[in-house]
Design an enzyme around this catalytic site. Sequence first.
Site, PDB file in Angstrom:
ATOM      1  N   PRO A 165       0.819  -1.218   0.000  1.00  0.00           N
ATOM      2  CA  PRO A 165       0.000   0.000   0.000  1.00  0.00           C
ATOM      3  C   PRO A 165       0.856   1.273   0.000  1.00  0.00           C
ATOM      4  O   PRO A 165       0.546   2.237  -0.689  1.00  0.00           O
ATOM      5  CB  PRO A 165      -0.821  -0.124   1.288  1.00  0.00           C
ATOM      6  CG  PRO A 165      -0.925  -1.604   1.515  1.00  0.00           C
ATOM      7  CD  PRO A 165       0.352  -2.198   1.008  1.00  0.00           C
ATOM      8  N   GLY A 166       1.969   1.264   0.730  1.00  0.00           N
ATOM      9  CA  GLY A 166       2.809   2.466   0.783  1.00  0.00           C
ATOM     10  C   GLY A 166       4.134   2.317   0.064  1.00  0.00           C
ATOM     11  O   GLY A 166       5.039   3.148   0.230  1.00  0.00           O
ATOM     12  N   TRP A 193      -1.923  -4.396  -5.582  1.00  0.00           N
ATOM     13  CA  TRP A 193      -1.850  -4.480  -7.051  1.00  0.00           C
ATOM     14  C   TRP A 193      -1.313  -5.828  -7.493  1.00  0.00           C
ATOM     15  O   TRP A 193      -0.468  -5.897  -8.393  1.00  0.00           O
ATOM     16  CB  TRP A 193      -0.959  -3.371  -7.649  1.00  0.00           C
ATOM     17  CG  TRP A 193      -1.098  -2.039  -7.018  1.00  0.00           C
ATOM     18  CD1 TRP A 193      -0.093  -1.286  -6.473  1.00  0.00           C
ATOM     19  CD2 TRP A 193      -2.297  -1.249  -6.894  1.00  0.00           C
ATOM     20  NE1 TRP A 193      -0.598  -0.109  -5.991  1.00  0.00           N
ATOM     21  CE2 TRP A 193      -1.954  -0.062  -6.237  1.00  0.00           C
ATOM     22  CE3 TRP A 193      -3.625  -1.471  -7.253  1.00  0.00           C
ATOM     23  CZ2 TRP A 193      -2.891   0.912  -5.935  1.00  0.00           C
ATOM     24  CZ3 TRP A 193      -4.565  -0.481  -6.951  1.00  0.00           C
ATOM     25  CH2 TRP A 193      -4.192   0.685  -6.312  1.00  0.00           C
ATOM     26  N   GLY A 279      10.834  -9.967 -16.483  1.00  0.00           N
ATOM     27  CA  GLY A 279       9.419  -9.595 -16.564  1.00  0.00           C
ATOM     28  C   GLY A 279       9.220  -8.398 -17.476  1.00  0.00           C
ATOM     29  O   GLY A 279       8.231  -8.333 -18.233  1.00  0.00           O
ATOM     30  N   GLU A 400       5.409  -3.421 -13.354  1.00  0.00           N
ATOM     31  CA  GLU A 400       6.779  -3.956 -13.486  1.00  0.00           C
ATOM     32  C   GLU A 400       7.803  -2.829 -13.652  1.00  0.00           C
ATOM     33  O   GLU A 400       8.801  -2.967 -14.376  1.00  0.00           O
ATOM     34  CB  GLU A 400       6.843  -5.020 -14.581  1.00  0.00           C
ATOM     35  CG  GLU A 400       5.865  -6.153 -14.247  1.00  0.00           C
ATOM     36  CD  GLU A 400       6.165  -7.487 -14.846  1.00  0.00           C
ATOM     37  OE1 GLU A 400       7.324  -7.734 -15.210  1.00  0.00           O
ATOM     38  OE2 GLU A 400       5.227  -8.309 -14.936  1.00  0.00           O
ATOM     39  N   GLY A 401       7.522  -1.716 -13.001  1.00  0.00           N
ATOM     40  CA  GLY A 401       8.408  -0.546 -13.029  1.00  0.00           C
ATOM     41  C   GLY A 401       7.843   0.503 -13.960  1.00  0.00           C
ATOM     42  O   GLY A 401       7.694   0.260 -15.163  1.00  0.00           O
ATOM     43  N   GLU A 404       9.178   6.023 -15.462  1.00  0.00           N
ATOM     44  CA  GLU A 404      10.182   6.831 -14.741  1.00  0.00           C
ATOM     45  C   GLU A 404      11.261   5.907 -14.160  1.00  0.00           C
ATOM     46  O   GLU A 404      12.460   6.221 -14.226  1.00  0.00           O
ATOM     47  CB  GLU A 404       9.486   7.635 -13.621  1.00  0.00           C
ATOM     48  CG  GLU A 404       8.584   8.760 -14.116  1.00  0.00           C
ATOM     49  CD  GLU A 404       7.228   8.285 -14.693  1.00  0.00           C
ATOM     50  OE1 GLU A 404       6.889   7.084 -14.587  1.00  0.00           O
ATOM     51  OE2 GLU A 404       6.520   9.138 -15.259  1.00  0.00           O
TER      52      GLU A 404
HETATM   53  N1  CAA Z   1      18.627  -5.607 -11.818  1.00  0.00           N
HETATM   54  C1  CAA Z   1      19.482  -6.130 -10.892  1.00  0.00           C
HETATM   55  N2  CAA Z   1      19.798  -5.482  -9.758  1.00  0.00           N
HETATM   56  C2  CAA Z   1      19.236  -4.286  -9.574  1.00  0.00           C
HETATM   57  C3  CAA Z   1      18.361  -3.679 -10.496  1.00  0.00           C
HETATM   58  C4  CAA Z   1      18.063  -4.400 -11.655  1.00  0.00           C
HETATM   59  N3  CAA Z   1      17.225  -3.928 -12.571  1.00  0.00           N
HETATM   60  N4  CAA Z   1      17.973  -2.486  -9.986  1.00  0.00           N
HETATM   61  C5  CAA Z   1      18.585  -2.322  -8.829  1.00  0.00           C
HETATM   62  N5  CAA Z   1      19.357  -3.407  -8.564  1.00  0.00           N
HETATM   63  C6  CAA Z   1      20.215  -3.648  -7.405  1.00  0.00           C
HETATM   64  C7  CAA Z   1      21.311  -2.594  -7.312  1.00  0.00           C
HETATM   65  O1  CAA Z   1      22.430  -2.972  -8.082  1.00  0.00           O
HETATM   66  C8  CAA Z   1      21.595  -2.602  -5.829  1.00  0.00           C
HETATM   67  O2  CAA Z   1      22.386  -3.731  -5.519  1.00  0.00           O
HETATM   68  P1  CAA Z   1      23.530  -3.629  -4.378  1.00  0.00           P
HETATM   69  O3  CAA Z   1      22.877  -3.131  -3.148  1.00  0.00           O
HETATM   70  O4  CAA Z   1      24.050  -5.026  -4.283  1.00  0.00           O
HETATM   71  O5  CAA Z   1      24.529  -2.658  -4.908  1.00  0.00           O
HETATM   72  C9  CAA Z   1      20.235  -2.841  -5.217  1.00  0.00           C
HETATM   73  O6  CAA Z   1      19.429  -3.450  -6.238  1.00  0.00           O
HETATM   74  C10 CAA Z   1      19.546  -1.581  -4.740  1.00  0.00           C
HETATM   75  O7  CAA Z   1      19.511  -0.718  -5.872  1.00  0.00           O
HETATM   76  P2  CAA Z   1      19.726   0.837  -5.718  1.00  0.00           P
HETATM   77  O8  CAA Z   1      20.855   1.102  -4.757  1.00  0.00           O
HETATM   78  O9  CAA Z   1      19.871   1.379  -7.096  1.00  0.00           O
HETATM   79  O10 CAA Z   1      18.377   1.254  -4.973  1.00  0.00           O
HETATM   80  P3  CAA Z   1      17.370   2.421  -5.295  1.00  0.00           P
HETATM   81  O11 CAA Z   1      16.380   2.412  -4.193  1.00  0.00           O
HETATM   82  O12 CAA Z   1      18.102   3.695  -5.591  1.00  0.00           O
HETATM   83  O13 CAA Z   1      16.682   1.964  -6.690  1.00  0.00           O
HETATM   84  C11 CAA Z   1      14.972   0.752  -7.885  1.00  0.00           C
HETATM   85  C12 CAA Z   1      15.994   0.741  -6.748  1.00  0.00           C
HETATM   86  C13 CAA Z   1      15.707   0.566  -9.208  1.00  0.00           C
HETATM   87  C14 CAA Z   1      14.182   2.053  -7.911  1.00  0.00           C
HETATM   88  C15 CAA Z   1      14.036  -0.465  -7.597  1.00  0.00           C
HETATM   89  O14 CAA Z   1      13.423  -0.262  -6.318  1.00  0.00           O
HETATM   90  C16 CAA Z   1      12.974  -0.666  -8.627  1.00  0.00           C
HETATM   91  O15 CAA Z   1      13.225  -1.295  -9.658  1.00  0.00           O
HETATM   92  N6  CAA Z   1      11.731  -0.195  -8.363  1.00  0.00           N
HETATM   93  C17 CAA Z   1      10.592  -0.491  -9.190  1.00  0.00           C
HETATM   94  C18 CAA Z   1       9.831  -1.645  -8.599  1.00  0.00           C
HETATM   95  C19 CAA Z   1       8.926  -2.283  -9.591  1.00  0.00           C
HETATM   96  O16 CAA Z   1       9.280  -2.440 -10.764  1.00  0.00           O
HETATM   97  N7  CAA Z   1       7.768  -2.703  -9.133  1.00  0.00           N
HETATM   98  C20 CAA Z   1       6.858  -3.399  -9.959  1.00  0.00           C
HETATM   99  C21 CAA Z   1       5.971  -4.214  -9.112  1.00  0.00           C
HETATM  100  S1  CAA Z   1       5.741  -5.835  -9.702  1.00  0.00           S
HETATM  101  C22 CAA Z   1       4.433  -5.816 -10.780  1.00  0.00           C
HETATM  102  O17 CAA Z   1       4.038  -4.823 -11.281  1.00  0.00           O
HETATM  103  C23 CAA Z   1       3.960  -7.196 -11.069  1.00  0.00           C
HETATM  104  C24 CAA Z   1       2.612  -7.339 -11.633  1.00  0.00           C
HETATM  105  O18 CAA Z   1       1.736  -7.820 -10.935  1.00  0.00           O
HETATM  106  C25 CAA Z   1       2.384  -7.157 -13.073  1.00  0.00           C
END
Ligand code: CAA
Length: 422
Positions: A165-166, A193, A279, A400-401, A404
């Site tokens: 939720p948050g 979601w 994904g 799936e992200g 942005e």
């Molecule tokens: N692949 C592999 N590793 C990754 C990565 C990627 N795409 N993105 C980040 N990481 C790793 C980083 O390398 C880092 O690793 P270490 O700590 O070992 O160095 C770790 O993850 C943390 O990353 P950051 O330091 O960059 O952290 P951040 O908070 O600045 O950024 C983020 C993280 C990229 C924003 C991540 O939180 C993100 O991808 N957010 C989006 C989440 C998302 O896509 N949600 C979708 C929900 S699922 C869905 O929609 C399913 C459905 O039902 C259809």
Amino acid sequence: MWLNLTANFLAKASTTDLCYDPVVFLHRIDNTSNKQTMNFQLSEDHIAIRDAARDFAQNEIASSAVERDLTGEFPYEIVKKLGELGFMGMMVDPKWGGSGLDAVSYVLAMEEISKIDASVSVVMSVNNSLVCWGLETFGTDEQKERLLKPLAMGQKLGAYCLSEPGVGSDATQQATTARRDGNDWIVDGAKNWITNGTTADYYIVFAQTDLSKKHKGITAFILEKGMPGFEIGKKEDKLGIRSSDTCSLGFTGVRVPDANRLGDEGIGFRIAMETLNGGRIGIAAQALGIASGAYERAIKYSFERHAFGKPINQLQAIQFKLADMCVKIDAARLLILRAAKAKDNHESYIKEAAMAKLYASTIAMEVASQAIQIHGGYGYVREYLVERSLRDAKITEIYEGTSEIQHIVIARQLLKEYELIS
Ligand code: CAA
């Protein structure tokens, strides 16, 4: 099972796409290793799988798509048949009940199913790339036998539970917790979601197991429907992909055996991110399918509709729109095939997947909007189908992200590559 299917469809493999048949050379330049240039050509098997998915979509999905969009009814029978045909565990090793195909086959099938109904393709996408892939990559043999096999064979359905939720884009901030209790874990929290939320049997849930370690204290678990304390929330009433099933979940003291922990303690965030990389290729293919479906409907209509004494596709205003749509669809398809091929080649595909999703979802919105414009007033009503394309396309810029987040992922990866070669 899959081999029979392939043989059947090889016989009638056709290469008659309206705009583009993806038999091309694709150049990949890997900045980090100086590996470069790969010839990429769809094999006969790829074409057969694409055509099998196309036939299935047209024969088994199309007739109920409009009604399900209205009612929001989940496509149970269709998903069952997809499982029987091998579409629910396409990339899983046959040893674990899958079809043993590559990511290129998967995106070709995703595009075809999405052309007809993106509500169905998201069910397929989540099961294939967010659930089966994670289980096959990080699961134990016991988990693969017990959980992956029925998922890959389409006998069970999976869900992936990261958002809360948050907590959406900022996924490191998991508020769901899991604490050890002997050989079990006690899970508390909530997820939002969740695709396949009410219909799934197995749920990959990410939970904080050690707050002091931040994202390195997140662990993944497989929860099973019916575990005491596991509540299924209300089904969401959505703008698009209306007959897919999206809901919230609640966990109150859910007791989960350690045998259902996926991967080591503390690697949950890595599992979440690596799973999402694959994904995102699937969702990119979904966006492409939505775009190419809208585009094909617009072309067909442009022959049928007359204005100023001729079919509207003889008017330059319409020709320019069709040309732009064609270019965008082709470009998206190439980005997706490149990402899928990189995955198949075991090369890095983080940036490629994000680029494919960002671009394909952007153009899906643009192409769907232009398809409506070409249809004029008819495009604005349900009967001509293209208004659904626009409603369905929007979610591909979010789940799936978000777009942005894809920008962030791309920028971070490209900067890393430049650091490595400078
Ligand atoms: N692949 C592999 N590793 C990754 C990565 C990627 N795409 N993105 C980040 N990481 C790793 C980083 O390398 C880092 O690793 P270490 O700590 O070992 O160095 C770790 O993850 C943390 O990353 P950051 O330091 O960059 O952290 P951040 O908070 O600045 O950024 C983020 C993280 C990229 C924003 C991540 O939180 C993100 O991808 N957010 C989006 C989440 C998302 O896509 N949600 C979708 C929900 S699922 C869905 O929609 C399913 C459905 O039902 C259809």
